[in-house]
Write a protein that holds these residues in place. Structure first.
Motif, short mmCIF file in Angstrom:
data_model
loop_
_atom_site.label_atom_id
_atom_site.label_comp_id
_atom_site.label_asym_id
_atom_site.label_seq_id
_atom_site.Cartn_x
_atom_site.Cartn_y
_atom_site.Cartn_z
N VAL A 295 17.63 13.98 50.45
CA VAL A 295 17.54 14.31 49.02
C VAL A 295 18.89 14.20 48.31
N PRO A 296 19.97 14.85 48.78
CA PRO A 296 21.24 14.71 48.06
C PRO A 296 21.76 13.27 48.02
N THR A 297 21.57 12.52 49.11
CA THR A 297 21.99 11.13 49.12
C THR A 297 21.18 10.31 48.13
N GLY A 298 19.89 10.60 48.05
CA GLY A 298 19.02 9.89 47.13
C GLY A 298 19.39 10.09 45.67
N TYR A 299 20.03 11.22 45.35
CA TYR A 299 20.42 11.48 43.98
C TYR A 299 21.46 10.48 43.48
N SER A 300 22.13 9.78 44.40
CA SER A 300 23.08 8.74 44.02
C SER A 300 22.59 7.34 44.38
N PHE A 301 21.83 7.21 45.47
CA PHE A 301 21.45 5.89 45.97
C PHE A 301 20.00 5.50 45.69
N ASN A 302 19.18 6.42 45.26
CA ASN A 302 17.75 6.13 45.12
C ASN A 302 17.23 6.50 43.74
N LEU A 303 17.78 5.86 42.72
CA LEU A 303 17.40 6.14 41.33
C LEU A 303 16.33 5.14 40.89
N ASP A 304 15.12 5.29 41.42
CA ASP A 304 14.05 4.32 41.16
C ASP A 304 13.71 4.22 39.67
N GLY A 305 13.59 5.37 39.01
CA GLY A 305 13.26 5.36 37.59
C GLY A 305 14.33 4.69 36.75
#
Length: 427
Positions: A295-305
């Protein structure tokens, strides 16, 4: 007559968001003074994010005790993020080419004021890939916590957790015990903070509507429809991935975490729900290690929207200026956005910076044309926030499933799926 619904946080948030829209529309002057209310709530959340992420990651890694498994989780998360965000960019291009939201606008670049974009970006710039990766390493652990730099805190937490696992939690019971107790204290504070969540959602929504107005919906109707339509379709794709790979009925999970999704929509911020969504994912069967890392990594690397929005807007701007972008130019734009979107988190006006960099690189439309989006950008926040949040939740389920760290019995019990059996406490 029962008034139990009054105590429901979801009902309170729903009323607060609707009230914010009404106040922003009918009393925009009053709404303009409510920005500190929304900002104050988000600051309260940010106050506990860094210590909470540290505690969750450290205790999660220590509980797993397998250093190789931690490395696999991180690697799988990054690979998944790259695949899904690249698909999101291509998906956005497809929607923009089919729907053509900018066709027929015939905008004259001379009528646009680029100063508005400069005001939004506050003179900032997106970091290069090298700078972005280097920035994940804190020059001081204290500074990482003081500046609330999420990736730096995560980097240190992973090292700390791995070191604790390598030493053995039995040999450092005081350290692990302290972190676990600190986590409980942080969760208690989070519970208190969430009591004022409706007030924060009300202030944030009132300010957004008061400043930009509902009239903007008509001006950018086709662009807004394209972006939100793409968001719905992409959410369906994420639901298919979650259902057929991880075995998770994602719509039931959204219902389970409805308060968090509504709060994110109301405040136009995924940060406002980071602590709560991590807790909900753990309740829904994901291990603490998978949740704490993904989750924290996704906040920088997984911005699908955000990536869907950027690709649609790139084609929209070209269409608005009467430019027919070739397939090659669009693929070049995707390549540029793949790089620039990774450094967007926490950068003021990041979407304008990413689009400006893309416009300058491909030369299909004037850089000043990015100013055309000034009126619509904030109206896209809800779309970006929802898809970003949903994408990170699905990523957590997928990675946890791949590592056999998804407790399906616990998930079914939490989501109310038939066939659930009582679960035992999990690590």
């Amino acid at each position: 007559m029962s008034f139990r619904w009054v105590k429901s946080l979801f009902a309170q948030l729903l009323v607060a968001v609707v009230a914010g829209v009404l106040v922003g529309h009918f009393w925009p002057d009053v709404a303009g003074h409510l920005k500190p209310v929304g900002d104050g709530f988000i600051r309260l959340i940010k106050m506990i994010i860094a210590p909470l992420v540290f505690c969750v990651v450290v205790t999660g890694i220590a509980a797993v005790g397998d250093i190789k498994a931690v490395g696999r989780i991180g690697f799988k998360a990054i690979v998944y993020f790259e695949i899904v965000t690249t698909f999101a960019l291509l998906f956005g291009l497809l929607v923009a080419n089919v729907f053509q939201p900018g066709a027929g606008l015939d905008i004259d670049p001379a009528t646009l004021d680029p100063k508005g974009v400069a005001a939004q970006t506050k003179g900032g710039q997106l970091p290069s890939i090298g700078d972005f990766l280097l920035h994940t390493i804190p020059d001081s652990v204290v500074n990482a916590f003081a500046t609330n730099s999420l990736l730096q805190v995560l980097f240190f937490a992973v090292l700390f957790g791995v070191a604790l696992a390598a030493i053995g939690k039995d040999k450092a019971p005081l350290v692990l015990g302290f972190v676990e107790q600190l986590q409980q204290v942080i969760f208690k504070i989070m519970g208190w903070v969430m009591r004022v969540a409706p007030l924060g959602a009300f202030g944030a929504m009132a300010f957004i509507i008061g400043q930009y107005g509902l009239g903007t919906l008509g001006t950018y109707a086709k662009l807004i429809a394209a972006c939100y339509g793409a968001a719905v379709l992409f959410a369906l794709i994420l639901a298919v991935i979650a259902r057929f790979y991880a075995g998770v009925p994602i719509w039931r999970f959204i219902r389970f975490a409805r308060e968090e999704f509504l709060l994110a929509l109301g405040t136009a911020s995924t940060e406002s729900v980071l602590p709560r969504i991590m807790a909900k994912l753990t309740e829904a069967g994901c291990s603490r290690a998978a949740t704490g890392l993904v989750v924290p990594t996704g906040y920088s690397f997984n911005l699908d929207g955000a990536t869907i929005y950027l690709s649609i807007c790139t084609v929209f701007l070209a269409q608005a200026f009467g430019v027919d972008m070739s397939l090659g130019q669009q693929l070049v734009a995707v390549g540029i956005l793949m790089l620039t979107s990774k450094g967007m988190a926490g950068v003021p006006g990041s979407s304008f910076l990413a689009l400006s960099a893309t416009a300058a690189a491909i030369g299909a439309f004037p850089v000043a044309g990015v100013a055309l989006l000034l009126g619509a950008d904030r109206l896209m926040d809800s779309m970006r926030v929802f898809v970003n949040l949903l994408g990170n939740c699905v990523a957590t389920f997928v990675v946890a499933k791949s590592e056999k760290q998804l407790d399906h019995d616990r998930m079914r019990e939490a989501l109310g799926v038939a066939g659930a059996t009582p679960s035992v406490a999990r690590v």
